[in-house]
Design an enzyme around this catalytic site. Structure first.
Site, mmCIF file in Angstrom:
data_model
loop_
_atom_site.group_PDB
_atom_site.id
_atom_site.type_symbol
_atom_site.label_atom_id
_atom_site.label_comp_id
_atom_site.label_asym_id
_atom_site.label_seq_id
_atom_site.Cartn_x
_atom_site.Cartn_y
_atom_site.Cartn_z
ATOM 1 N N ALA A 9 -101.068 -32.675 -10.481
ATOM 2 C CA ALA A 9 -101.012 -32.758 -11.951
ATOM 3 C C ALA A 9 -102.243 -32.193 -12.656
ATOM 4 O O ALA A 9 -102.176 -31.842 -13.830
ATOM 5 C CB ALA A 9 -100.801 -34.217 -12.374
ATOM 6 N N ASP A 34 -102.891 -36.674 -8.131
ATOM 7 C CA ASP A 34 -103.801 -35.576 -7.793
ATOM 8 C C ASP A 34 -105.120 -36.210 -7.382
ATOM 9 O O ASP A 34 -105.650 -37.043 -8.123
ATOM 10 C CB ASP A 34 -104.001 -34.661 -9.021
ATOM 11 C CG ASP A 34 -104.620 -33.322 -8.645
ATOM 12 O OD1 ASP A 34 -105.625 -33.314 -7.913
ATOM 13 O OD2 ASP A 34 -104.101 -32.285 -9.095
ATOM 14 N N GLY A 77 -92.677 -26.411 -5.740
ATOM 15 C CA GLY A 77 -93.010 -25.065 -6.218
ATOM 16 C C GLY A 77 -94.152 -24.451 -5.448
ATOM 17 O O GLY A 77 -94.400 -23.249 -5.530
ATOM 18 N N ASN A 104 -90.175 -19.142 -6.768
ATOM 19 C CA ASN A 104 -90.413 -18.703 -8.144
ATOM 20 C C ASN A 104 -89.386 -19.350 -9.067
ATOM 21 O O ASN A 104 -88.181 -19.214 -8.854
ATOM 22 C CB ASN A 104 -90.320 -17.169 -8.245
ATOM 23 C CG ASN A 104 -91.054 -16.667 -9.470
ATOM 24 O OD1 ASN A 104 -90.863 -17.181 -10.565
ATOM 25 N ND2 ASN A 104 -91.897 -15.670 -9.280
ATOM 26 N N HIS A 132 -101.377 -11.212 -8.392
ATOM 27 C CA HIS A 132 -101.616 -12.584 -8.871
ATOM 28 C C HIS A 132 -103.079 -12.774 -9.243
ATOM 29 O O HIS A 132 -103.941 -11.982 -8.856
ATOM 30 C CB HIS A 132 -101.229 -13.601 -7.792
ATOM 31 C CG HIS A 132 -99.751 -13.809 -7.672
ATOM 32 N ND1 HIS A 132 -98.938 -12.967 -6.957
ATOM 33 C CD2 HIS A 132 -98.936 -14.760 -8.203
ATOM 34 C CE1 HIS A 132 -97.681 -13.386 -7.036
ATOM 35 N NE2 HIS A 132 -97.644 -14.474 -7.787
ATOM 36 N N LYS A 136 -105.350 -17.583 -6.293
ATOM 37 C CA LYS A 136 -104.162 -17.890 -5.476
ATOM 38 C C LYS A 136 -104.559 -17.937 -4.004
ATOM 39 O O LYS A 136 -105.254 -17.044 -3.524
ATOM 40 C CB LYS A 136 -103.081 -16.826 -5.700
ATOM 41 C CG LYS A 136 -101.796 -17.115 -4.964
ATOM 42 C CD LYS A 136 -100.686 -16.170 -5.394
ATOM 43 C CE LYS A 136 -99.407 -16.381 -4.591
ATOM 44 N NZ LYS A 136 -98.859 -17.738 -4.698
HETATM 45 N N1 NAD Z 1 -92.761 -21.654 -7.525
HETATM 46 C C1 NAD Z 1 -93.296 -21.098 -8.604
HETATM 47 O O1 NAD Z 1 -92.609 -20.653 -9.543
HETATM 48 C C2 NAD Z 1 -94.807 -21.029 -8.681
HETATM 49 C C3 NAD Z 1 -95.432 -20.504 -9.813
HETATM 50 C C4 NAD Z 1 -96.819 -20.509 -9.858
HETATM 51 C C5 NAD Z 1 -97.557 -21.047 -8.803
HETATM 52 N N2 NAD Z 1 -96.887 -21.520 -7.709
HETATM 53 C C6 NAD Z 1 -97.598 -22.166 -6.593
HETATM 54 O O2 NAD Z 1 -97.948 -23.486 -7.010
HETATM 55 C C7 NAD Z 1 -99.091 -23.930 -6.260
HETATM 56 C C8 NAD Z 1 -100.130 -24.505 -7.224
HETATM 57 O O3 NAD Z 1 -100.664 -23.439 -8.001
HETATM 58 P P1 NAD Z 1 -101.807 -23.729 -9.084
HETATM 59 O O4 NAD Z 1 -102.205 -22.398 -9.605
HETATM 60 O O5 NAD Z 1 -101.374 -24.796 -10.026
HETATM 61 O O6 NAD Z 1 -102.969 -24.307 -8.132
HETATM 62 P P2 NAD Z 1 -104.222 -25.218 -8.563
HETATM 63 O O7 NAD Z 1 -105.250 -24.988 -7.491
HETATM 64 O O8 NAD Z 1 -104.593 -24.959 -9.981
HETATM 65 O O9 NAD Z 1 -103.676 -26.728 -8.465
HETATM 66 C C9 NAD Z 1 -103.414 -27.405 -7.261
HETATM 67 C C10 NAD Z 1 -103.674 -28.877 -7.516
HETATM 68 O O10 NAD Z 1 -103.199 -29.634 -6.395
HETATM 69 C C11 NAD Z 1 -104.074 -30.724 -6.228
HETATM 70 N N3 NAD Z 1 -103.881 -31.315 -4.898
HETATM 71 C C12 NAD Z 1 -104.431 -30.958 -3.713
HETATM 72 N N4 NAD Z 1 -103.994 -31.773 -2.731
HETATM 73 C C13 NAD Z 1 -103.134 -32.663 -3.306
HETATM 74 C C14 NAD Z 1 -102.356 -33.749 -2.808
HETATM 75 N N5 NAD Z 1 -102.368 -34.080 -1.497
HETATM 76 N N6 NAD Z 1 -101.588 -34.465 -3.681
HETATM 77 C C15 NAD Z 1 -101.561 -34.147 -4.992
HETATM 78 N N7 NAD Z 1 -102.284 -33.115 -5.523
HETATM 79 C C16 NAD Z 1 -103.056 -32.379 -4.682
HETATM 80 C C17 NAD Z 1 -105.454 -30.110 -6.439
HETATM 81 O O11 NAD Z 1 -106.446 -31.106 -6.687
HETATM 82 C C18 NAD Z 1 -105.172 -29.217 -7.647
HETATM 83 O O12 NAD Z 1 -105.401 -29.907 -8.878
HETATM 84 C C19 NAD Z 1 -99.544 -22.734 -5.440
HETATM 85 O O13 NAD Z 1 -99.038 -22.839 -4.131
HETATM 86 C C20 NAD Z 1 -98.894 -21.537 -6.141
HETATM 87 O O14 NAD Z 1 -98.655 -20.437 -5.294
HETATM 88 C C21 NAD Z 1 -95.551 -21.531 -7.634
#
Ligand code: NAD
Length: 223
Positions: A9, A34, A77, A104, A132, A136
């Site tokens: 979150a 988180d 996601g 995605n 990206h 990432k």
């Molecule tokens: N599917 C989609 O459409 C889509 C789109 C964008 C990003 N993504 C993916 O989403 C993921 C997150 O991207 P982001 O840019 O938000 O990353 P980010 O690094 O900004 O956020 C990740 C968060 O997860 C938290 N976290 C770590 N371990 C955790 C746990 N065990 N429990 C709960 N929270 C935990 C971290 O503290 C951090 O706040 C990546 O894998 C990215 O590739 C997917």
């Protein structure tokens, strides 16, 4: 009302999902999990109908297992983790929750994948360039891997390697370039704001509990 917990979150995507869940009429944000907020998913899991996971490649699988073991459906996601292991976990979990994974959630990216399959039947040779933001963690992107898989299944030939660009200023972008005799055809999708993913995330939150299979990949299956 669907009670939603967002795992990750405090992250870039997690914050956008929290806003979307709070803004929708039929969902309520039950908790924000988180480690950065001092809240572990296991401690709040009992408060959810659905967990949405946007965390990291090395934590998504454990979170997904914890949700399914607790009988809670999960929408994932996060990219860059082992989808085969996720499928196994979902199919062997006690009855209760389902797992939905989408590399995605943006409708434009899903349409790019759909159209790529049609083009590949006529112009099979192609290359994928994904671009990206520079924080990432995984490469190539989950979207690029899924696009390559779908093009391959449609008879296309995705040249290796998939090209990964990581730069500040980018959000999430992908180009598929098809080459034929004396011509090329390029498709490009750009997510320029993380809000592009939110209608897809909310759709998955609404549908995951009633899916016919324990494990489903790809937003195209929900549209
Ligand atoms: N599917 C989609 O459409 C889509 C789109 C964008 C990003 N993504 C993916 O989403 C993921 C997150 O991207 P982001 O840019 O938000 O990353 P980010 O690094 O900004 O956020 C990740 C968060 O997860 C938290 N976290 C770590 N371990 C955790 C746990 N065990 N429990 C709960 N929270 C935990 C971290 O503290 C951090 O706040 C990546 O894998 C990215 O590739 C997917």
């Amino acid at each position: 009302m669907i009670r939603v917990i967002v795992a990750g979150a405090a992250g870039r995507m997690g914050q956008a999902v929290c806003e979307a869940v709070e803004g929708a009429d039929d969902t309520v944000l039950a908790a924000k999990a988180d480690p950065a907020l001092g809240v572990e998913l296991a401690d709040v899991l009992g408060e959810a109908d659905v967990v949405v996971d946007f965390t990291t490649p090395d934590t998504a699988l454990g979170n997904l297992r914890a949700c399914l073991d607790a009988g809670v459906s999960v929408v994932v996601g996060t990219t860059g983790f082992d989808l085969g292991a996720a499928r196994e976990a979902a199919e062997s979990a006690p009855p209760g929750g389902n797992c939905f994974v989408a590399p995605n959630f943006a409708i434009g990216a899903v349409l790019l994948m759909e159209v790529s399959q049609t083009i590949a039947r006529h112009m099979p040779e192609c290359e994928i360039v994904e671009l990206h933001h520079d924080r990432k963690l995984d490469a190539p992107s989950g979207t690029a891997k899924r696009t390559a898989e779908l093009i391959g299944a449609a008879g296309g030939n995705v040249h290796e390697p998939i090209h990964s660009v990581r730069l500040p200023g980018l959000v999430a972008h992908q180009e598929v370039i098809f080459g034929g005799e004396g011509q090329t055809l390029s498709l490009r999708h750009d997510s320029i704001d993380r809000r592009s993913f939110m209608p897809g995330v909310l759709l998955a939150v609404r549908k995951v509990g009633a899916l016919p299979d324990r494990f489903t990949v790809g937003l195209e299956g929900l549209l």
